[in-house]
Motif scaffolding. Structure first.
Motif, short mmCIF file in Angstrom:
data_model
loop_
_atom_site.label_atom_id
_atom_site.label_comp_id
_atom_site.label_asym_id
_atom_site.label_seq_id
_atom_site.Cartn_x
_atom_site.Cartn_y
_atom_site.Cartn_z
N ALA A 195 49.45 -34.08 70.43
CA ALA A 195 49.95 -32.88 70.24
C ALA A 195 48.97 -31.78 70.73
O ALA A 195 49.56 -30.55 70.83
N VAL A 196 47.82 -32.11 71.14
CA VAL A 196 47.10 -31.25 71.70
C VAL A 196 47.30 -30.62 73.18
O VAL A 196 47.45 -31.65 73.86
N ARG A 197 47.67 -29.63 73.31
CA ARG A 197 48.05 -28.89 74.96
C ARG A 197 46.97 -28.42 75.70
O ARG A 197 47.14 -28.30 76.61
N GLY A 198 45.68 -28.12 75.02
CA GLY A 198 44.45 -27.76 75.66
C GLY A 198 43.20 -27.70 74.78
O GLY A 198 43.46 -27.58 73.58
N ALA A 199 42.10 -27.80 75.48
CA ALA A 199 40.82 -27.76 74.70
C ALA A 199 39.76 -27.01 75.58
O ALA A 199 39.65 -27.81 76.84
N ILE A 200 39.22 -25.85 75.39
CA ILE A 200 38.34 -25.41 76.18
C ILE A 200 37.03 -25.00 75.46
O ILE A 200 37.33 -24.72 74.23
N ARG A 201 35.98 -24.97 75.94
CA ARG A 201 34.90 -24.61 75.30
C ARG A 201 34.88 -23.11 75.02
O ARG A 201 35.32 -22.21 75.90
N VAL A 202 34.23 -22.70 74.00
CA VAL A 202 34.19 -21.27 73.56
C VAL A 202 32.52 -20.99 73.40
O VAL A 202 32.20 -21.04 72.53
N PRO A 203 31.99 -20.54 74.40
CA PRO A 203 30.45 -20.28 74.81
C PRO A 203 30.25 -18.96 73.78
O PRO A 203 31.00 -18.24 73.41
N LEU A 204 28.91 -18.89 73.37
CA LEU A 204 28.28 -17.47 72.73
C LEU A 204 27.78 -16.88 73.87
O LEU A 204 27.08 -17.40 74.79
N GLY A 205 28.07 -15.65 73.73
CA GLY A 205 27.49 -14.70 74.65
C GLY A 205 26.17 -14.27 74.24
O GLY A 205 25.81 -14.47 73.22
N ARG A 206 25.25 -13.23 74.98
CA ARG A 206 23.74 -12.96 74.71
C ARG A 206 23.99 -12.05 73.14
O ARG A 206 23.04 -11.91 72.52
N ASP A 207 24.99 -11.43 73.12
CA ASP A 207 25.41 -10.73 71.67
C ASP A 207 25.68 -11.41 70.56
O ASP A 207 25.79 -10.78 69.44
#
Length: 122
Positions: free
Chosen positions: A100-112
């Motif tokens: 059922a998954v239609r997409g998976a992307i990494r969510v990085p942390l910014g410098r903040d």
């Protein structure tokens, strides 16, 4: 059972959890999910607040998007626990099948220290 207007629902998974789900063919949830008896999801407009409240500073996240219609039988749109957050949230009362998954992307942390979401996340 109540369904919302969103064609996709989203969850933020740690890297190890996403890898395990891919191997097993299904995601059975985090410790919080298992405690609450359902998998916590968000609509796109709820993702930033969800990340800030429940995943602040977590560096190894995946934004996993699933087809709400494929999950319809076990999906309910309900108030957040305690009703303190406005709106209804998608809760899945079954494991999330990887099919059922239609997409998976990494969510990085910014410098903040804030998560960097794709442009389509309001």
């Amino acid at each position: 059972m109540t369904t919302g207007p969103e064609p996709l629902i989203h969850t933020l998974m740690r890297d190890a959890d996403w890898r395990a789900a891919q191997e097993a063919g299904a995601y059975h949830g985090s410790a919080d999910d298992r405690r609450d008896g359902f998998l916590h999801f968000s609509a796109a407009a709820q993702l930033r607040a969800t990340a800030a409240k429940h995943r602040a500073g977590v560096p190894d996240l995946w934004l996993v998007s699933a087809d709400a219609a494929a999950l319809r039988r076990h999906l309910r749109w309900e108030p957040a626990a305690g009703g303190k957050r406005p709106g209804l949230f998608p809760h899945l009362y079954a494991p999330l099948p990887v099919s059922a998954v239609r997409g998976a992307i990494r969510v990085p942390l910014g410098r903040d220290g804030l998560h960097r979401f794709p442009d389509w996340v309001p």
